[in-house]
Design an enzyme around this catalytic site. Sequence first.
Site, PDB file in Angstrom:
ATOM      1  N   ASP A 176       0.855  -1.192   0.000  1.00 20.04           N
ATOM      2  CA  ASP A 176       0.000   0.000   0.000  1.00 20.04           C
ATOM      3  C   ASP A 176       0.890   1.241   0.000  1.00 20.04           C
ATOM      4  O   ASP A 176       2.115   1.140   0.065  1.00 20.04           O
ATOM      5  CB  ASP A 176      -0.938   0.006   1.214  1.00 20.04           C
ATOM      6  N   HIS A 184     -13.075  -1.847  -8.556  1.00 18.68           N
ATOM      7  CA  HIS A 184     -14.292  -1.035  -8.735  1.00 18.68           C
ATOM      8  C   HIS A 184     -14.026   0.468  -8.698  1.00 18.68           C
ATOM      9  O   HIS A 184     -14.885   1.255  -9.076  1.00 18.68           O
ATOM     10  CB  HIS A 184     -15.369  -1.428  -7.721  1.00 18.68           C
ATOM     11  N   GLY A 238       4.337   1.188  -1.767  1.00 20.16           N
ATOM     12  CA  GLY A 238       4.333   1.341  -3.206  1.00 20.16           C
ATOM     13  C   GLY A 238       2.998   1.805  -3.744  1.00 20.16           C
ATOM     14  O   GLY A 238       1.982   1.778  -3.041  1.00 20.16           O
ATOM     15  N   ASP A 239       3.017   2.229  -4.973  1.00 18.32           N
ATOM     16  CA  ASP A 239       1.843   2.677  -5.708  1.00 18.32           C
ATOM     17  C   ASP A 239       1.665   1.712  -6.868  1.00 18.32           C
ATOM     18  O   ASP A 239       2.548   1.591  -7.720  1.00 18.32           O
ATOM     19  CB  ASP A 239       2.072   4.102  -6.218  1.00 18.32           C
ATOM     20  N   PHE A 240       0.529   0.989  -6.920  1.00 14.48           N
ATOM     21  CA  PHE A 240       0.403  -0.049  -7.943  1.00 14.48           C
ATOM     22  C   PHE A 240       0.290   0.496  -9.364  1.00 14.48           C
ATOM     23  O   PHE A 240       0.301  -0.262 -10.326  1.00 14.48           O
ATOM     24  CB  PHE A 240      -0.728  -1.041  -7.652  1.00 14.48           C
TER      25      PHE A 240
END
Length: 344
Positions: free
Chosen positions: A207, A253, A233-235
């Site tokens: 996250d 979503h 991290g940033d996906f």
Amino acid sequence: MSSTSEGIKPATLSMDHIWQLGFGFWSSKSLLSAVELGVFTALSDGPLDAEDLRQRLNISERSARDFFDVLVSLRLLERDEGRYANTRETNHFLDRNKSGYIGGILEMCSVRLFGFWASLTEGLRTGKPQSEARSGKTIYDMVYSNPELVEPFVSAMTGYSQGTAIALATKFAWRNYRSFADIGTAQGAIPVRIALTHLHLSGVGFDLPPVRGAFERYVARNGVSDRITFQPGDFFADSMPSADVLIMGHILHNWALDTRKTLLRRAYEVLPQGGALIVYESLIDDDRRTHTVGLLQALNMMIETEHGSNFTGAECQSWMHEAGFRDLQVEHLNGSDWMVVALK
């Protein structure tokens, strides 16, 4: 999840049912305000009479008794000889000091989401979000830029996910794997429950960096710090963790279709051959007829996000298949949540 409309008769509604639907927000807001005020926490040490409870909550005398008796009629409180007490269920789930507390998400509904839903008509007319997204921000921008908001927010996510975490830990074939990573892990409810249930597994919570402190405290309280670690991290910008199983819960979503497909492709790329991807959501049934919460979640995504929406299990399977996955299946988890499982 597939269903058919063959032989289905038109639904009939009584006037009373229509009335209950139309005024349902009365009951809903009574519960939400009770959680926000801490009614069930105030009663955690035992019964109180109306005046003692009113003073404990610091609310006006005018409607306090009516409010408490509404909670009795909704079966959220018990009353005996003028003294109010928690029910067994509210004592376990709605006392802030209990480990089973799920009220965090209800508190957020009370102070934030309830007001946004008041603008549903405007959202339906314009197709535009009614939340912070109106100004180009997301709830994550708002929360993660303020350290004081992070822990309450991720704690709310834990309350929301507890039942699903238990089901996921028991319904998936974890015996076949050694490691997993939870993408968008928040406080870590999912990896903690899986680790507590399966001692052979080690896992990663992935996250944004501001979540680390709340995650590591929660993992430590549950005694699994030796097997569960945090990876910031940033996906969208960083590679997802390498593991035998990847989990994406209530992630897809939030985004437009192209973004969902990108995330699924990135998951496929990082998984080893034979690895598994689990996507869980409040899915809409394939016939779009019976999963009311999934359909309401679709409206909530319109209110909350610029491009998000909900989807069916069949739609999710088609995107996973397009990304290269095989052996696709849909299985119910808990409540309104279903998982879509796919193998590489």
